[in-house]
Scaffold this motif. Structure first.
Motif, mmCIF file in Angstrom:
data_model
loop_
_atom_site.group_PDB
_atom_site.id
_atom_site.type_symbol
_atom_site.label_atom_id
_atom_site.label_comp_id
_atom_site.label_asym_id
_atom_site.label_seq_id
_atom_site.Cartn_x
_atom_site.Cartn_y
_atom_site.Cartn_z
ATOM 1 N N ASP A 40 -11.959 27.476 -21.122
ATOM 2 C CA ASP A 40 -12.923 26.387 -21.273
ATOM 3 C C ASP A 40 -14.305 26.714 -20.721
ATOM 4 O O ASP A 40 -15.307 26.285 -21.274
ATOM 5 C CB ASP A 40 -12.367 25.118 -20.627
ATOM 6 N N LEU A 44 -17.562 26.532 -22.970
ATOM 7 C CA LEU A 44 -18.730 25.734 -22.591
ATOM 8 C C LEU A 44 -20.014 26.548 -22.632
ATOM 9 O O LEU A 44 -21.052 26.053 -23.079
ATOM 10 C CB LEU A 44 -18.540 25.156 -21.191
ATOM 11 N N LEU A 47 -21.014 26.866 -26.145
ATOM 12 C CA LEU A 47 -21.516 25.582 -26.624
ATOM 13 C C LEU A 47 -22.926 25.300 -26.109
ATOM 14 O O LEU A 47 -23.779 24.804 -26.849
ATOM 15 C CB LEU A 47 -20.562 24.466 -26.207
ATOM 16 N N VAL A 48 -23.190 25.643 -24.858
ATOM 17 C CA VAL A 48 -24.534 25.446 -24.300
ATOM 18 C C VAL A 48 -25.544 26.330 -25.037
ATOM 19 O O VAL A 48 -26.635 25.878 -25.402
ATOM 20 C CB VAL A 48 -24.539 25.726 -22.781
ATOM 21 N N SER A 51 -26.166 24.791 -28.361
ATOM 22 C CA SER A 51 -26.982 23.578 -28.261
ATOM 23 C C SER A 51 -28.451 23.912 -28.025
ATOM 24 O O SER A 51 -29.337 23.283 -28.609
ATOM 25 C CB SER A 51 -26.466 22.687 -27.135
ATOM 26 N N ALA A 86 -14.355 22.086 -31.936
ATOM 27 C CA ALA A 86 -14.009 21.440 -30.663
ATOM 28 C C ALA A 86 -12.862 20.454 -30.855
ATOM 29 O O ALA A 86 -11.924 20.410 -30.048
ATOM 30 C CB ALA A 86 -15.230 20.740 -30.072
ATOM 31 N N PRO A 144 -18.218 18.359 -25.038
ATOM 32 C CA PRO A 144 -18.422 19.231 -23.878
ATOM 33 C C PRO A 144 -18.076 18.556 -22.554
ATOM 34 O O PRO A 144 -17.598 19.209 -21.629
ATOM 35 C CB PRO A 144 -19.907 19.593 -23.922
#
Length: 194
Positions: A40, A44, A47-48, A51, A86, A144
């Protein structure tokens, strides 16, 4: 740089925003691998990065007049793929229930059908409604935050309620926006062709 009126939309392919969108699309399988394997913290991080690149591609496209037809397809595609990845990963690990996955996928299937209907009437994709953007943002925050609780269980008592609040509101608004798209499609279908 200030724009008056609508920005120019080009047919260019190789722009900085489009390259950032391609990179985001390439990060989806990596993200899914990490989330399915309960890594995870790494998920993350991906994902950051995604983003940030999403934010940058929008800013660069508007600021330097690099809005393209391809970018208008790539950007929401990358958003949706990250949401689906996700949802699949978290549902497969029983972090979220499968019903939430089904609710969101059903709405996407409905939008594909609406897109086909509007194309049949000679129209392009429906314009993105601001409520749809808010719904997507809600889901973008929810997933998230829920993953954060998985990566760091000591904060789950805070992250889980916040993540679920965003998830439920995001799903609700997702469908509300979906019904707005249905209304737009009905209006389009009533426009005389010829």
């Amino acid at each position: 740089m200030e724009f008056s009126g609508s920005p120019q939309i080009s047919n260019r392919v190789w722009t900085v925003p489009n390259v950032l969108s391609f990179i985001r699309l390439g990060l989806v399988p990596l993200f899914l691998y990490f989330i399915l394997n309960a890594q995870d913290a790494l998920a993350l991080i991906v994902l950051v990065v995604s983003s940030l690149s999403d934010y940058l591609d929008g800013v660069i496209a508007r600021r330097f007049n690099q809005i393209t037809r391809l970018g208008q397809l790539l950007d929401p595609a990358a958003d949706r793929l990250f949401i689906f990845a996700a949802l699949i990963g978290l549902a497969a690990r029983n972090v979220i229930p499968w019903w939430l996955f089904i609710v969101i996928v059903a709405r996407e299937i409905m939008l594909v059908i609406l897109g086909l209907i509007s194309a049949n009437f000679g129209f392009g994709p429906l314009p993105v409604h601001h409520l749809g953007k808010v719904a997507t943002a809600g889901l973008f925050y929810a997933l998230p935050i829920l993953m954060l609780g998985q990566a760091f269980p000591e904060v789950a008592w805070v992250t889980d309620p916040i993540g679920w609040a965003f998830a439920l509101w995001g799903a609700f608004l997702y469908w509300w926006a979906g019904f707005i798209y249905v209304a737009q499609s009905i209006r389009i279908s009533r426009i005389p062709r010829g």
